[in-house]
Write a protein that holds these residues in place. Structure first.
Motif, PDB file in Angstrom:
ATOM      1  N   ASP A 177      16.486   8.406 -17.856  1.00 56.99           N
ATOM      2  CA  ASP A 177      16.361   7.869 -19.211  1.00 56.99           C
ATOM      3  C   ASP A 177      14.939   8.100 -19.709  1.00 56.99           C
ATOM      4  O   ASP A 177      13.980   7.501 -19.217  1.00 56.99           O
ATOM      5  CB  ASP A 177      16.689   6.376 -19.209  1.00 56.99           C
ATOM      6  N   THR A 178      14.799   8.985 -20.711  1.00 51.94           N
ATOM      7  CA  THR A 178      13.458   9.309 -21.206  1.00 51.94           C
ATOM      8  C   THR A 178      12.782   8.102 -21.842  1.00 51.94           C
ATOM      9  O   THR A 178      11.554   7.970 -21.779  1.00 51.94           O
ATOM     10  CB  THR A 178      13.523  10.455 -22.226  1.00 51.94           C
ATOM     11  N   GLU A 179      13.568   7.218 -22.457  1.00 54.90           N
ATOM     12  CA  GLU A 179      12.964   6.032 -23.060  1.00 54.90           C
ATOM     13  C   GLU A 179      12.365   5.124 -21.991  1.00 54.90           C
ATOM     14  O   GLU A 179      11.284   4.558 -22.177  1.00 54.90           O
ATOM     15  CB  GLU A 179      14.014   5.277 -23.873  1.00 54.90           C
ATOM     16  N   VAL A 180      13.062   4.993 -20.852  1.00 50.27           N
ATOM     17  CA  VAL A 180      12.522   4.211 -19.739  1.00 50.27           C
ATOM     18  C   VAL A 180      11.223   4.837 -19.235  1.00 50.27           C
ATOM     19  O   VAL A 180      10.243   4.137 -18.957  1.00 50.27           O
ATOM     20  CB  VAL A 180      13.559   4.124 -18.599  1.00 50.27           C
ATOM     21  N   ILE A 181      11.203   6.160 -19.123  1.00 49.57           N
ATOM     22  CA  ILE A 181      10.012   6.856 -18.635  1.00 49.57           C
ATOM     23  C   ILE A 181       8.837   6.634 -19.572  1.00 49.57           C
ATOM     24  O   ILE A 181       7.713   6.329 -19.133  1.00 49.57           O
ATOM     25  CB  ILE A 181      10.316   8.360 -18.481  1.00 49.57           C
ATOM     26  N   GLN A 182       9.073   6.774 -20.889  1.00 48.01           N
ATOM     27  CA  GLN A 182       7.989   6.610 -21.855  1.00 48.01           C
ATOM     28  C   GLN A 182       7.509   5.168 -21.912  1.00 48.01           C
ATOM     29  O   GLN A 182       6.307   4.913 -22.012  1.00 48.01           O
ATOM     30  CB  GLN A 182       8.471   7.092 -23.229  1.00 48.01           C
ATOM     31  N   THR A 183       8.432   4.205 -21.820  1.00 43.61           N
ATOM     32  CA  THR A 183       8.044   2.799 -21.826  1.00 43.61           C
ATOM     33  C   THR A 183       7.246   2.438 -20.578  1.00 43.61           C
ATOM     34  O   THR A 183       6.262   1.692 -20.659  1.00 43.61           O
ATOM     35  CB  THR A 183       9.305   1.912 -21.918  1.00 43.61           C
ATOM     36  N   ALA A 184       7.665   2.965 -19.424  1.00 37.66           N
ATOM     37  CA  ALA A 184       6.950   2.680 -18.177  1.00 37.66           C
ATOM     38  C   ALA A 184       5.513   3.190 -18.231  1.00 37.66           C
ATOM     39  O   ALA A 184       4.585   2.535 -17.751  1.00 37.66           O
ATOM     40  CB  ALA A 184       7.688   3.315 -16.999  1.00 37.66           C
ATOM     41  N   ALA A 185       5.326   4.361 -18.834  1.00 40.37           N
ATOM     42  CA  ALA A 185       3.968   4.912 -18.940  1.00 40.37           C
ATOM     43  C   ALA A 185       3.131   4.123 -19.934  1.00 40.37           C
ATOM     44  O   ALA A 185       1.939   3.885 -19.714  1.00 40.37           O
ATOM     45  CB  ALA A 185       4.047   6.383 -19.360  1.00 40.37           C
ATOM     46  N   ARG A 186       3.767   3.674 -21.037  1.00 43.93           N
ATOM     47  CA  ARG A 186       3.004   3.039 -22.110  1.00 43.93           C
ATOM     48  C   ARG A 186       2.644   1.601 -21.780  1.00 43.93           C
ATOM     49  O   ARG A 186       1.533   1.148 -22.069  1.00 43.93           O
ATOM     50  CB  ARG A 186       3.830   3.094 -23.394  1.00 43.93           C
ATOM     51  N   GLY A 238       0.775  -1.227   0.000  1.00 45.15           N
ATOM     52  CA  GLY A 238       0.000   0.000   0.000  1.00 45.15           C
ATOM     53  C   GLY A 238       0.806   1.276   0.000  1.00 45.15           C
ATOM     54  O   GLY A 238       0.288   2.338   0.371  1.00 45.15           O
ATOM     55  N   ALA A 239       2.066   1.221  -0.413  1.00 47.60           N
ATOM     56  CA  ALA A 239       2.908   2.426  -0.411  1.00 47.60           C
ATOM     57  C   ALA A 239       2.433   3.418  -1.472  1.00 47.60           C
ATOM     58  O   ALA A 239       1.891   3.042  -2.510  1.00 47.60           O
ATOM     59  CB  ALA A 239       4.366   2.040  -0.679  1.00 47.60           C
ATOM     60  N   ARG A 240       2.643   4.718  -1.180  1.00 45.94           N
ATOM     61  CA  ARG A 240       2.455   5.773  -2.175  1.00 45.94           C
ATOM     62  C   ARG A 240       3.832   5.996  -2.815  1.00 45.94           C
ATOM     63  O   ARG A 240       4.747   6.511  -2.163  1.00 45.94           O
ATOM     64  CB  ARG A 240       1.935   7.066  -1.542  1.00 45.94           C
ATOM     65  N   LEU A 241       3.945   5.614  -4.080  1.00 47.45           N
ATOM     66  CA  LEU A 241       5.266   5.510  -4.706  1.00 47.45           C
ATOM     67  C   LEU A 241       5.540   6.704  -5.611  1.00 47.45           C
ATOM     68  O   LEU A 241       4.716   7.066  -6.449  1.00 47.45           O
ATOM     69  CB  LEU A 241       5.330   4.219  -5.543  1.00 47.45           C
ATOM     70  N   SER A 242       6.715   7.318  -5.429  1.00 46.64           N
ATOM     71  CA  SER A 242       7.222   8.317  -6.370  1.00 46.64           C
ATOM     72  C   SER A 242       8.466   7.734  -7.033  1.00 46.64           C
ATOM     73  O   SER A 242       9.287   7.098  -6.367  1.00 46.64           O
ATOM     74  CB  SER A 242       7.588   9.618  -5.648  1.00 46.64           C
ATOM     75  N   VAL A 243       8.609   7.962  -8.347  1.00 49.16           N
ATOM     76  CA  VAL A 243       9.708   7.362  -9.101  1.00 49.16           C
ATOM     77  C   VAL A 243      10.343   8.428  -9.993  1.00 49.16           C
ATOM     78  O   VAL A 243       9.633   9.189 -10.662  1.00 49.16           O
ATOM     79  CB  VAL A 243       9.227   6.181  -9.978  1.00 49.16           C
ATOM     80  N   ILE A 244      11.692   8.475 -10.016  1.00 52.41           N
ATOM     81  CA  ILE A 244      12.401   9.352 -10.942  1.00 52.41           C
ATOM     82  C   ILE A 244      13.466   8.556 -11.684  1.00 52.41           C
ATOM     83  O   ILE A 244      13.995   7.563 -11.173  1.00 52.41           O
ATOM     84  CB  ILE A 244      13.045  10.570 -10.236  1.00 52.41           C
ATOM     85  N   ASP A 245      13.767   8.988 -12.916  1.00 51.11           N
ATOM     86  CA  ASP A 245      14.787   8.330 -13.740  1.00 51.11           C
ATOM     87  C   ASP A 245      15.315   9.348 -14.730  1.00 51.11           C
ATOM     88  O   ASP A 245      14.631  10.317 -15.073  1.00 51.11           O
ATOM     89  CB  ASP A 245      14.202   7.114 -14.469  1.00 51.11           C
ATOM     90  N   PHE A 303       2.982   3.004 -15.101  1.00 48.76           N
ATOM     91  CA  PHE A 303       3.756   3.716 -14.088  1.00 48.76           C
ATOM     92  C   PHE A 303       3.964   5.154 -14.511  1.00 48.76           C
ATOM     93  O   PHE A 303       4.252   5.435 -15.677  1.00 48.76           O
ATOM     94  CB  PHE A 303       5.139   3.063 -13.900  1.00 48.76           C
ATOM     95  N   LYS A 304       3.838   6.065 -13.555  1.00 46.79           N
ATOM     96  CA  LYS A 304       4.197   7.452 -13.779  1.00 46.79           C
ATOM     97  C   LYS A 304       5.597   7.660 -13.234  1.00 46.79           C
ATOM     98  O   LYS A 304       5.837   7.580 -12.022  1.00 46.79           O
ATOM     99  CB  LYS A 304       3.212   8.386 -13.064  1.00 46.79           C
ATOM    100  N   VAL A 305       6.545   7.902 -14.129  1.00 49.54           N
ATOM    101  CA  VAL A 305       7.937   8.110 -13.757  1.00 49.54           C
ATOM    102  C   VAL A 305       8.324   9.523 -14.168  1.00 49.54           C
ATOM    103  O   VAL A 305       8.041   9.956 -15.294  1.00 49.54           O
ATOM    104  CB  VAL A 305       8.867   7.079 -14.436  1.00 49.54           C
ATOM    105  N   TYR A 306       8.961  10.257 -13.271  1.00 51.55           N
ATOM    106  CA  TYR A 306       9.357  11.640 -13.539  1.00 51.55           C
ATOM    107  C   TYR A 306      10.822  11.691 -13.960  1.00 51.55           C
ATOM    108  O   TYR A 306      11.637  10.852 -13.567  1.00 51.55           O
ATOM    109  CB  TYR A 306       9.134  12.512 -12.290  1.00 51.55           C
TER     110      TYR A 306
END
Length: 601
Positions: A437-446, A428-435, A450-453
């Motif tokens: 690599d823009t490709e990792v961010i776009q793949t995670a969302a697609r 039940g954690a409220r998770l914040s994620v940063i990275d 996952f919402k990665v900043y």
């Protein structure tokens, strides 16, 4: 006499191999690549260098089989469904590039050199046909053959290979009326023969090759399988050659037809050694073919021709790539890599000379221009790689963090971060994620929901924006040890109350992190290696309980050794490591330090 002939041939073979063995490692060592090494070696030993080899053309014809085998291997990796998906790139992008480059390069010949338009057209179209050998070798060395940018180049090369038949027909059409229209076969007949050859190859690939390889596999003769692989490649090349198509096209089609065969990997392993050797021989032959006396006698036309044709072709390729939606970096890379003429230019110019479309002098000059462009391309690629500015990452759909409030912060969302996120989320954690690599961010969302900043966890202001000061736990999952160390230092100074869990690259990195008061250090290979040892013990016949006891004993001894190393005694725990020899060398004396062995993970 026969013995002397054999000795002469053997000297030639030894010379070629020796030149490659010396030049290629040297050029790779200084960062110029293997292709330029082969070309320079060929120039050095050729008729216009040390004259150790006198007939480069015969070597060039044999060595073209290296290009053929390379295309066969590319075909093995490209299933028919994937090839069908590339049809728009092959016939759309490829046709657009060929037409635009052909028109503009013809204008260079007409306006810049006052050449008659048939001569300018033939010279231009020969230069339009890019060197498959050089482009594929560079793509293979970079690992880009199956990348999107590489697939677009492969598609264009395939179309250019298919163009050789209509171009040869056009040469016959452009020939003076008194030379050989009567001798040339009609266009419809050439196209019919080509279609029949292609149909025969497809039929053989669909209904004959797999049964043949099954029979040979049952026979269990390893060398016969290798012979059969060579037979398929060379037979397909010969069939296409007889049909008026390129040998490389035939090998590629044969590879595609076998791409879904269960023998695919065996065929690739059998052909690869021949491919590498013959492709290297091809580049050697190209270097040997550079006629320095022609360059000397026509150096102004050749120098300006090389610059003008390569520059105009590169600009055309860049413009077409940008028009088709490629990024600036991809368009520039394609323009740099495909700006040279290719091996099919030699075929086209020879046919044009035989039909009296071009003169012997123009044939020699254009051949020298093409060879020089092939020689210069690897050097231009190296210079572009060294001096070109890095491409700015695409920020489409990417946000920077701002006032996040998750109670768990993950920094780095690659393969480790993605798995590490699951347990906190399950609780039940409220998770914040940063990275970063823009490709990792776009793949995670697609694909991963996952919402990665976008942000660098090594920067204090990014940590603050990502809510590190609100987090109960901060998990550092980046794969670079230096970055992980900097992030851990910043977190410790900025967020002293947060629990810090950090991924360690190896044992030495783990020791450094522990000394920084990181709460939990996880060595990225340790648990996986323990699990492998556990399964190996079970495979040896141990029960589950015995295997678990052994694994726990290994874990305990490693923990004791780690504690000794933290205390500053790097060799004190060596006796805790089990080895397969009885004698253990004592640590070196303090007054004679030796370089320590690498620490295991």
């Amino acid at each position: 006499m026969a013995a002397e002939g054999y000795a002469g041939q053997l000297i030639g073979v030894v010379t070629l191999l020796g030149a490659a063995v010396v030049a290629v490692p040297l050029f790779k060592r200084i960062g110029l690549g293997s292709v330029l090494g082969y070309l320079a070696a060929g120039l050095a030993i050729g008729p216009f260098g040390l004259a150790l080899v006198s007939d480069p053309q015969s070597i060039l014809h044999l060595a073209e089989l290296g290009v053929v085998m390379f295309l066969f291997i590319i075909g093995l990796e490209m299933k028919p469904s994937h090839l069908w998906s590339l049809r728009k790139q092959i016939f759309g992008l490829g046709s657009l590039q060929v037409v635009v480059c052909g028109i503009l390069l013809t204008l260079v010949g007409v306006l810049g050199y006052n050449a008659p338009w048939p001569v300018a057209f033939v010279a231009a179209m020969g230069f339009v046909l890019t060197s498959t050998a050089i482009v594929m070798q560079v793509l293979a060395e970079r690992g880009d053959v199956n990348a999107p940018r590489g697939q677009r180049m492969v598609s264009i090369l395939l179309l250019e290979d298919m163009l050789i038949v209509p171009l040869l027909a056009l040469v016959a059409f452009l020939a003076p009326a008194d030379t050989a229209h009567a001798a040339a076969d009609p266009l419809w007949q050439r196209l019919g023969v080509a279609a029949l050859a292609l149909g025969a190859l497809v039929g053989a690939g669909l209904w004959l090759l797999n049964p043949l390889f099954r029979i040979l596999a049952k026979a269990g003769a390893r060398e016969v399988m290798t012979a059969a692989a060579l037979l398929v490649v060379l037979g397909a090349a010969l069939l296409m050659e007889l049909g008026g198509l390129s040998m490389a096209m035939g090998a590629f089609v044969a590879g595609v037809l076998l791409s879904e065969s269960s023998f695919r990997h065996q065929l690739e392993a059998d052909i690869e050694p021949f491919r590498g050797l013959l492709l290297g021989l091809f580049f050697l032959a190209v270097g040997m073919s550079l006629n320095l006396s022609v360059v000397r006698d026509n150096w102004i036309n050749i120098a300006t021709g090389v610059v003008a044709l390569m520059l105009v072709k590169a600009l055309c390729i860049y413009a077409v790539a940008r028009f088709a939606g490629s990024s600036k970096a991809d368009a520039t890379d394609r323009a740099v890599l495909m700006a040279q003429g290719g091996e099919f230019a030699f075929v086209l110019y020879s046919a044009a000379l035989a039909q009296n479309v071009i003169s012997e002098n123009i044939n020699a000059v254009m051949t020298a221009i093409v060879v020089l462009s092939m020689v210069l391309t690897p050097l231009v690629v190296v210079l572009h790689k060294r001096f070109a500015s890095a491409e700015a990452p695409s920020l489409d759909g990417v946000e920077t963090p701002h006032d996040l409030h998750g109670n768990v912060l993950i920094i780095g969302f690659g393969r480790v971060g993605q798995i590490a996120s699951q347990a906190p989320l399950a609780r039940g954690a409220r998770l914040s994620v940063i990275d970063l690599d823009t490709e990792v961010i776009q793949t995670a969302a697609r694909y991963l929901n996952f919402k990665v900043y976008y942000g660098d966890g090594a920067r204090p202001e990014v940590l603050h924006a990502a809510g590190a000061h609100h987090a109960d736990v901060i998990i550092v999952c980046v794969d670079k040890p230096e970055a992980a160390t900097r992030i851990a230092e910043n977190v410790r100074s900025q967020c002293p109350n947060a629990r810090l869990v950090v991924r360690a690259f190896d044992r030495e990195h783990a020791l450094a992190l522990v000394k920084m008061d990181v709460d939990t250090v996880v060595r990225e290979t340790f648990d996986a290696a323990l699990r492998m040892g556990h399964e190996a013990v079970r495979a040896m016949g141990a029960s589950d309980i015995e295997a678990q006891e052994i694994t726990e004993d290994v874990r305990r001894r490693d923990a004791e050794r780690f504690a000794l190393e933290i205390a500053g005694k790097p060799f004190a725990g060596r006796a805790l490591v089990l080895g397969n020899i009885d004698h253990i060398e004592p640590p070196p004396p303090k007054d004679k330090p030796a370089e320590p062995p690498p620490n295991p993970a």
